[in-house]
Design a protein around this motif. Structure first.
Motif, PDB file in Angstrom:
ATOM      1  N   TRP A  97       0.824  -1.199   0.000  1.00 58.32           N
ATOM      2  CA  TRP A  97       0.000   0.000   0.000  1.00 58.32           C
ATOM      3  C   TRP A  97       0.867   1.261   0.000  1.00 58.32           C
ATOM      4  O   TRP A  97       0.517   2.269  -0.625  1.00 58.32           O
ATOM      5  N   GLU A  98       2.000   1.225   0.699  1.00 60.89           N
ATOM      6  CA  GLU A  98       2.906   2.368   0.692  1.00 60.89           C
ATOM      7  C   GLU A  98       3.378   2.678  -0.726  1.00 60.89           C
ATOM      8  O   GLU A  98       3.632   3.838  -1.070  1.00 60.89           O
ATOM      9  N   ILE A  99       3.481   1.635  -1.542  1.00 57.48           N
ATOM     10  CA  ILE A  99       3.927   1.807  -2.925  1.00 57.48           C
ATOM     11  C   ILE A  99       2.769   2.231  -3.820  1.00 57.48           C
ATOM     12  O   ILE A  99       2.783   3.289  -4.447  1.00 57.48           O
ATOM     13  N   TYR A 100       1.740   1.382  -3.863  1.00 56.56           N
ATOM     14  CA  TYR A 100       0.652   1.593  -4.813  1.00 56.56           C
ATOM     15  C   TYR A 100      -0.369   2.621  -4.324  1.00 56.56           C
ATOM     16  O   TYR A 100      -1.096   3.196  -5.135  1.00 56.56           O
ATOM     17  N   GLY A 101      -0.445   2.845  -3.022  1.00 54.53           N
ATOM     18  CA  GLY A 101      -1.385   3.815  -2.492  1.00 54.53           C
ATOM     19  C   GLY A 101      -0.832   5.217  -2.385  1.00 54.53           C
ATOM     20  O   GLY A 101      -1.567   6.163  -2.102  1.00 54.53           O
ATOM     21  N   ASP A 102       0.465   5.362  -2.610  1.00 56.60           N
ATOM     22  CA  ASP A 102       1.095   6.674  -2.530  1.00 56.60           C
ATOM     23  C   ASP A 102       0.635   7.534  -3.715  1.00 56.60           C
ATOM     24  O   ASP A 102       0.589   7.059  -4.847  1.00 56.60           O
ATOM     25  N   PRO A 103       0.313   8.804  -3.469  1.00 58.95           N
ATOM     26  CA  PRO A 103      -0.072   9.683  -4.583  1.00 58.95           C
ATOM     27  C   PRO A 103       0.948   9.713  -5.712  1.00 58.95           C
ATOM     28  O   PRO A 103       0.598   9.985  -6.862  1.00 58.95           O
ATOM     29  N   GLU A 104       2.224   9.445  -5.390  1.00 63.24           N
ATOM     30  CA  GLU A 104       3.252   9.424  -6.430  1.00 63.24           C
ATOM     31  C   GLU A 104       2.928   8.386  -7.502  1.00 63.24           C
ATOM     32  O   GLU A 104       3.301   8.543  -8.667  1.00 63.24           O
ATOM     33  N   TYR A 105       2.226   7.329  -7.090  1.00 61.49           N
ATOM     34  CA  TYR A 105       1.907   6.280  -8.057  1.00 61.49           C
ATOM     35  C   TYR A 105       0.845   6.746  -9.052  1.00 61.49           C
ATOM     36  O   TYR A 105       0.644   6.115 -10.087  1.00 61.49           O
ATOM     37  N   TRP A 106       0.181   7.863  -8.786  1.00 61.33           N
ATOM     38  CA  TRP A 106      -0.774   8.406  -9.744  1.00 61.33           C
ATOM     39  C   TRP A 106      -0.091   8.692 -11.072  1.00 61.33           C
ATOM     40  O   TRP A 106      -0.716   8.631 -12.133  1.00 61.33           O
ATOM     41  N   ALA A 107       1.200   9.031 -11.010  1.00 61.93           N
ATOM     42  CA  ALA A 107       1.935   9.318 -12.241  1.00 61.93           C
ATOM     43  C   ALA A 107       1.917   8.104 -13.173  1.00 61.93           C
ATOM     44  O   ALA A 107       1.836   8.245 -14.400  1.00 61.93           O
ATOM     45  N   ILE A 108       1.980   6.913 -12.581  1.00 59.25           N
ATOM     46  CA  ILE A 108       1.969   5.702 -13.394  1.00 59.25           C
ATOM     47  C   ILE A 108       0.613   5.523 -14.057  1.00 59.25           C
ATOM     48  O   ILE A 108       0.519   5.179 -15.244  1.00 59.25           O
ATOM     49  N   TRP A 109      -0.467   5.772 -13.285  1.00 59.66           N
ATOM     50  CA  TRP A 109      -1.805   5.679 -13.873  1.00 59.66           C
ATOM     51  C   TRP A 109      -1.959   6.696 -14.998  1.00 59.66           C
ATOM     52  O   TRP A 109      -2.595   6.402 -16.025  1.00 59.66           O
ATOM     53  N   GLU A 110      -1.400   7.890 -14.814  1.00 61.71           N
ATOM     54  CA  GLU A 110      -1.497   8.908 -15.860  1.00 61.71           C
ATOM     55  C   GLU A 110      -0.831   8.436 -17.146  1.00 61.71           C
ATOM     56  O   GLU A 110      -1.346   8.669 -18.246  1.00 61.71           O
ATOM     57  N   ILE A 111       0.312   7.777 -17.013  1.00 64.07           N
ATOM     58  CA  ILE A 111       1.008   7.264 -18.196  1.00 64.07           C
ATOM     59  C   ILE A 111       0.199   6.140 -18.848  1.00 64.07           C
ATOM     60  O   ILE A 111       0.027   6.111 -20.074  1.00 64.07           O
ATOM     61  N   ILE A 112      -0.293   5.224 -18.029  1.00 66.25           N
ATOM     62  CA  ILE A 112      -1.060   4.095 -18.570  1.00 66.25           C
ATOM     63  C   ILE A 112      -2.315   4.579 -19.284  1.00 66.25           C
ATOM     64  O   ILE A 112      -2.607   4.172 -20.420  1.00 66.25           O
ATOM     65  N   ILE A 113      -3.067   5.461 -18.622  1.00 71.31           N
ATOM     66  CA  ILE A 113      -4.329   5.940 -19.196  1.00 71.31           C
ATOM     67  C   ILE A 113      -4.075   6.958 -20.311  1.00 71.31           C
ATOM     68  O   ILE A 113      -4.733   6.922 -21.356  1.00 71.31           O
ATOM     69  N   GLY A 114      -3.117   7.842 -20.099  1.00 73.92           N
ATOM     70  CA  GLY A 114      -2.864   8.912 -21.064  1.00 73.92           C
ATOM     71  C   GLY A 114      -2.322   8.448 -22.395  1.00 73.92           C
ATOM     72  O   GLY A 114      -2.446   9.163 -23.397  1.00 73.92           O
ATOM     73  N   THR A 115      -1.716   7.264 -22.437  1.00 72.86           N
ATOM     74  CA  THR A 115      -1.130   6.769 -23.689  1.00 72.86           C
ATOM     75  C   THR A 115      -2.055   5.816 -24.437  1.00 72.86           C
ATOM     76  O   THR A 115      -1.656   5.271 -25.468  1.00 72.86           O
ATOM     77  N   ARG A 116      -3.276   5.639 -23.967  1.00 71.57           N
ATOM     78  CA  ARG A 116      -4.130   4.592 -24.539  1.00 71.57           C
ATOM     79  C   ARG A 116      -4.463   4.818 -26.015  1.00 71.57           C
ATOM     80  O   ARG A 116      -4.773   3.862 -26.730  1.00 71.57           O
ATOM     81  N   LYS A 117      -4.397   6.080 -26.489  1.00 69.74           N
ATOM     82  CA  LYS A 117      -4.690   6.352 -27.899  1.00 69.74           C
ATOM     83  C   LYS A 117      -3.443   6.267 -28.781  1.00 69.74           C
ATOM     84  O   LYS A 117      -3.543   6.317 -30.002  1.00 69.74           O
ATOM     85  N   ASP A 118      -2.290   6.159 -28.118  1.00 70.03           N
ATOM     86  CA  ASP A 118      -1.023   5.985 -28.845  1.00 70.03           C
ATOM     87  C   ASP A 118      -0.670   4.504 -28.776  1.00 70.03           C
ATOM     88  O   ASP A 118       0.050   4.059 -27.886  1.00 70.03           O
ATOM     89  N   THR A 119      -1.194   3.743 -29.729  1.00 70.86           N
ATOM     90  CA  THR A 119      -1.109   2.285 -29.661  1.00 70.86           C
ATOM     91  C   THR A 119       0.312   1.777 -29.505  1.00 70.86           C
ATOM     92  O   THR A 119       0.587   0.894 -28.680  1.00 70.86           O
ATOM     93  N   GLU A 120       1.238   2.352 -30.266  1.00 67.32           N
ATOM     94  CA  GLU A 120       2.614   1.866 -30.240  1.00 67.32           C
ATOM     95  C   GLU A 120       3.262   2.063 -28.878  1.00 67.32           C
ATOM     96  O   GLU A 120       3.832   1.126 -28.301  1.00 67.32           O
ATOM     97  N   PHE A 121       3.161   3.284 -28.338  1.00 63.04           N
ATOM     98  CA  PHE A 121       3.797   3.533 -27.043  1.00 63.04           C
ATOM     99  C   PHE A 121       3.028   2.868 -25.909  1.00 63.04           C
ATOM    100  O   PHE A 121       3.624   2.379 -24.954  1.00 63.04           O
TER     101      PHE A 121
END
Length: 204
Positions: A97-121
């Motif tokens: 939870w310290e890892i995945y629940g930390d607000p810093e991990y939001w950056a990872i969700w942003e990358i995962i969700i934000g790149t969904r229209k860029d199929t290659e990346f």
């Protein structure tokens, strides 16, 4: 030799500053708004300095993912279990939870969700997450939990824990109070402990 080491230290420091700035901006303004120019400015560097270390935004985003993977590895290394096949579930879930629940991990969700229209990346991002599981998480489970024929059941339980914790972390976007997370982490701990006991009981 000393000059080369100092240059390497400066290079590592610059890369760290860029990744930290990218992480902060991803959390605060999202993937689309996090441009390389803005990252460089936030880090107090020029865009030329950024591109000297990272050829593109995609390259830098992979650096952010690498930093997250390193944090997962360090967090797992800190987990102490009670010896034998008895895992301290409370500590395990708290560290995850310290890892995945930390607000810093939001950056990872942003990358995962934000790149969904860029199929290659996006494909590269998903592959990176899967590679992290294979390189870091699964070996830790094999070393610290799985040492008997029930490895499939233990592996599935560990994966369920990660799914539950990552899902719970998204509830932060709904501004839930701290006690909400505490209640659900305790419930998850009880469920995992019950399932572990059930698996072990079939081995008697």
């Amino acid at each position: 030799m000393r000059a080369a080491r100092k240059q390497a230290d400066r290079s590592a420091e610059t890369q760290r500053a860029l990744i930290e700035s990218a992480t902060v901006l991803l959390q605060s303004i999202g993937y689309a708004g996090t441009t390389t120019a803005l990252i460089a400015r936030h880090a107090g560097l020029t865009t030329g300095a950024l591109h000297h270390h990272y050829s593109s935004k995609d390259d830098l985003m992979l650096g952010v993912l690498d930093r997250a993977s390193e944090r997962v590895a360090r967090g797992l290394d800190m987990i102490v279990h009670a010896g034998g096949e008895t895992v301290n579930v409370h500590d395990l879930i708290r560290h995850l939870w310290e890892i995945y629940g930390d607000p810093e991990y939001w950056a990872i969700w942003e990358i995962i969700i934000g790149t969904r229209k860029d199929t290659e990346f996006h494909t590269k991002v998903i592959a990176h997450r899967q590679e992290t599981m294979q390189r870091i998480l699964y070996p830790w489970v094999a070393k610290n939990i799985i040492s008997h024929p029930k490895m499939h059941e233990y592996g599935s339980l560990f994966e369920f824990m990660l799914i539950a914790i990552r899902g719970l972390s998204l509830e932060r976007f709904l501004d839930k109070p701290p006690e909400y997370f505490e209640k659900n982490l305790l419930l998850l701990t009880e469920m995992v402990e019950w399932k572990l006991a059930a698996i072990r009981s079939t081995q008697q």
